[in-house]
Motif scaffolding. Structure first.
Motif, PDB file in Angstrom:
ATOM      1  N   TYR A  56       0.885  -1.162   0.000  1.00  0.00           N
ATOM      2  CA  TYR A  56       0.000   0.000   0.000  1.00  0.00           C
ATOM      3  C   TYR A  56       0.919   1.207   0.000  1.00  0.00           C
ATOM      4  O   TYR A  56       1.899   1.252   0.758  1.00  0.00           O
ATOM      5  N   ALA A  74      -8.185  -6.657  -3.132  1.00  0.00           N
ATOM      6  CA  ALA A  74      -8.004  -6.115  -1.789  1.00  0.00           C
ATOM      7  C   ALA A  74      -8.673  -4.749  -1.644  1.00  0.00           C
ATOM      8  O   ALA A  74      -9.105  -4.142  -2.628  1.00  0.00           O
ATOM      9  N   CYS A  75      -8.697  -4.273  -0.404  1.00  0.00           N
ATOM     10  CA  CYS A  75      -9.175  -2.922  -0.135  1.00  0.00           C
ATOM     11  C   CYS A  75      -8.331  -1.946  -0.957  1.00  0.00           C
ATOM     12  O   CYS A  75      -7.115  -2.133  -1.069  1.00  0.00           O
ATOM     13  N   ARG A  77      -8.330   1.699  -0.640  1.00  0.00           N
ATOM     14  CA  ARG A  77      -7.814   2.833   0.132  1.00  0.00           C
ATOM     15  C   ARG A  77      -7.944   2.560   1.629  1.00  0.00           C
ATOM     16  O   ARG A  77      -8.963   2.036   2.080  1.00  0.00           O
ATOM     17  N   ILE A  78      -6.899   2.926   2.370  1.00  0.00           N
ATOM     18  CA  ILE A  78      -6.878   2.755   3.819  1.00  0.00           C
ATOM     19  C   ILE A  78      -6.439   4.079   4.439  1.00  0.00           C
ATOM     20  O   ILE A  78      -5.332   4.556   4.162  1.00  0.00           O
ATOM     21  N   ILE A 107      -9.076  -4.060   9.522  1.00  0.00           N
ATOM     22  CA  ILE A 107      -9.856  -3.978   8.290  1.00  0.00           C
ATOM     23  C   ILE A 107      -9.750  -5.333   7.598  1.00  0.00           C
ATOM     24  O   ILE A 107      -8.662  -5.738   7.197  1.00  0.00           O
ATOM     25  N   CYS A 109      -9.992  -7.207   4.601  1.00  0.00           N
ATOM     26  CA  CYS A 109     -10.089  -7.234   3.133  1.00  0.00           C
ATOM     27  C   CYS A 109     -10.346  -8.659   2.661  1.00  0.00           C
ATOM     28  O   CYS A 109     -11.048  -8.871   1.687  1.00  0.00           O
TER      29      CYS A 109
END
Length: 160
Positions: A56, A74-75, A77-78, A107, A109
């Motif tokens: 990320y 995957a997610c 934005r974090i 979180i 994902c």
């Protein structure tokens, strides 16, 4: 709870070999995304019992955005300070999580992930992003992995 530990010992022999392979693989290539892509592929081959490995990257001053990875979608934005990745980026230190269900604000994902290790990518005092590795096993990662991956990230940073 989670563990944020600072170890400075020499990595094990297997990590020594990995860092040499990574350095050779990335040598001479100036493109950040190509290098991160090859690094995630190499790490995916190196580790067993994982379900996700990747990066990320900082996007502005307040969030991470998905970078090159190996695994399920995957997610994207974090926010900084959220989840394991956002916390590691905000604190600028490695976070080793034996059980993600015990990490406040985790979180999810990939629901299969049970443990995680996140190493920040810091160059010249600036957090560029994080290396994130997930496993479907509890307690998959240990202090040797943390020390070894911190050495891997030092090599990677030379090529970013």
């Amino acid at each position: 709870m989670y563990t944020a530990i600072d170890y400075s010992n020499v990595p094990t022999e297997k990590y020594s070999q990995l860092t040499k392979q990574l350095d050779a693989l990335l040598s001479g290539e100036p493109n950040r995304y190509a290098n991160l892509s090859n690094a995630s592929a190499l790490l995916n081959q190196f580790f067993d019992r994982i379900n996700w490995v990747g990066f990320y990257l900082m996007d502005g001053n307040d969030e991470l955005v998905l970078g090159p990875f190996q695994g399920l979608p995957a997610c994207i934005r974090i926010p900084l300070g959220r989840g394991v990745c956002g916390t590691a980026a905000a604190e600028g230190k490695t976070i080793l999580v034996p059980d993600v269900n015990q990490f406040p604000g985790h979180i999810a994902c990939d629901a299969a992930s049970r443990s995680e290790i996140v190493v920040p990518l810091v160059k010249d005092g600036e957090v560029l992003g994080v290396l994130d590795i997930d496993s479907p096993e509890l307690n998959r990662f240990n202090e040797d992995d943390q020390k070894g991956l911190e050495e891997v990230v030092k090599i990677l940073i030379k090529h970013l």
